[in-house]
Design a protein around this motif. Sequence first.
Motif, short mmCIF file in Angstrom:
data_model
loop_
_atom_site.label_atom_id
_atom_site.label_comp_id
_atom_site.label_asym_id
_atom_site.label_seq_id
_atom_site.Cartn_x
_atom_site.Cartn_y
_atom_site.Cartn_z
N ASP A 1 2.63 7.00 12.78
CA ASP A 1 2.07 6.70 11.46
C ASP A 1 1.60 5.26 11.32
O ASP A 1 0.91 4.93 10.36
CB ASP A 1 3.11 6.98 10.37
N HIS A 2 1.99 4.38 12.24
CA HIS A 2 1.76 2.96 12.01
C HIS A 2 0.91 2.26 13.06
O HIS A 2 0.34 1.22 12.78
CB HIS A 2 3.11 2.22 11.93
N THR B 1 0.83 -1.21 0.00
CA THR B 1 0.00 0.00 0.00
C THR B 1 0.86 1.25 0.00
O THR B 1 0.62 2.20 -0.76
CB THR B 1 -0.93 0.00 1.22
N GLN B 2 1.89 1.26 0.86
CA GLN B 2 2.78 2.42 0.94
C GLN B 2 3.49 2.65 -0.39
O GLN B 2 3.63 3.80 -0.85
CB GLN B 2 3.80 2.21 2.06
N TYR B 3 3.94 1.57 -1.02
CA TYR B 3 4.68 1.71 -2.28
C TYR B 3 3.77 2.29 -3.37
O TYR B 3 4.18 3.16 -4.14
CB TYR B 3 5.24 0.36 -2.72
N GLU C 1 1.11 4.16 -2.95
CA GLU C 1 0.81 5.56 -2.64
C GLU C 1 1.99 6.47 -2.99
O GLU C 1 1.81 7.57 -3.53
CB GLU C 1 0.45 5.71 -1.16
N TYR C 2 3.19 6.00 -2.69
CA TYR C 2 4.38 6.79 -3.00
C TYR C 2 4.57 6.92 -4.51
O TYR C 2 4.89 8.00 -5.02
CB TYR C 2 5.61 6.14 -2.36
N LEU D 1 9.72 1.38 2.39
CA LEU D 1 9.82 2.05 3.68
C LEU D 1 10.61 1.19 4.67
O LEU D 1 10.20 0.07 4.99
CB LEU D 1 8.42 2.35 4.23
N TYR E 1 9.15 -0.60 8.06
CA TYR E 1 8.52 -1.92 8.07
C TYR E 1 9.55 -3.03 8.29
O TYR E 1 9.22 -4.10 8.84
CB TYR E 1 7.80 -2.17 6.74
#
Length: 370
Positions: free
Chosen positions: A308-309, A134-136, A138-139, A261, A264
């Motif tokens: 954030d997590h 998800t983070q990847y 979004e980035y 990130l 993680y």
Amino acid sequence: AVAKNGYFRSSSEPIRGAEDLGYAPACGPALLNQLVLEMADDVLEITPDCAYQLREAFMEGFGDKVIEGKATTMDKELLPTSEMAGIGELVSDRVLVNETTALCPRTATHLRLIMLEEDQRQHVHDTLVQMANTQYEEYSAKLQDRNLEIEEVPNDYAADHLSHFAKWLDEREGEPFTAIVDGANVAFFGTGVVNHFKIHLIVDALEKMGENPLVVLPKKYAAHKFYIRKGFVQELPQEQVDVIQRLKKEGKLYTVPKRCLDDYYWMLASVSNQTVARNGTDLSVPPNTEGRWPGIRPIIISNDRMRDHKLELLQPRLFRRWYSSHMIRYDFHPFSDGDWEREICFSAADFFSREIQGNPTVSSVSDNAE
């Protein structure tokens, strides 16, 4: 009201209608135990005002069983007390638990470190893998919005890399890692540029305490030259490059692929079983005189407050258990050119849980509440 009316005493009559609500027996220490177990699931903290009210209620409900004079010495501030309780004495006090033995000074009860269960650790692992993708995504979307060129990567790129890291930890041979260092957090500490000598100081301090550290670092910061921010390139001096090369040579550095990130990775390392390296050994450290922090292993060295997590990772109570038992914060004075040696101040993780818990006392007596 239940405590105030004496329903927790062994001689109490049952509370009318309580058994219909599932409370059986509906009086005495067993009722107290059942209610406290429910509180342990629902209550994270008891405020000073609530603690005072609870204590006053117990004092009133057990009034004639309290050692003479105890009931009149309570004050609104709930000052800590350390006098050992007598046999049969009601214990409802504020205490300072010994930081090296985890013993309650009033009852000699040993407080436990309540850790994540295996299924909860697996949940952390699985959730982090999902969050990585998800983070990847979004980035990457942000980069596209800025009309920046993005390299084509396979589906599940970030999740696959994080899973590879998990597999590497689980299958690698050698000594298990007992400390995970958030390399970027340490390298940037106190400044807007990277200084890998700070990582060296942290690693050196950990090794002197008997820990086996692993540094997790974004791949770009392991290079000789890299962008810190738009328009600013940092070039590392040779002595800092040597720090990275030495960590690589010793197998104590893991570099995180670009646009993944690093948070993680060090979070996942904390719940890794390190199956081959550990070989069934319990890595936890008991109270000792060797200078090692007692508690669970591996520990995490980072000043990241995890804002954030935490809501995505675990329920509040479970996150608190994980964070308080793994995270170790650090501090050292600002650096100046040529002046590297300095003492590091660490804030050790908890080795007993600061939450409601039921533990046997040295002497079990009726009407003895803690």
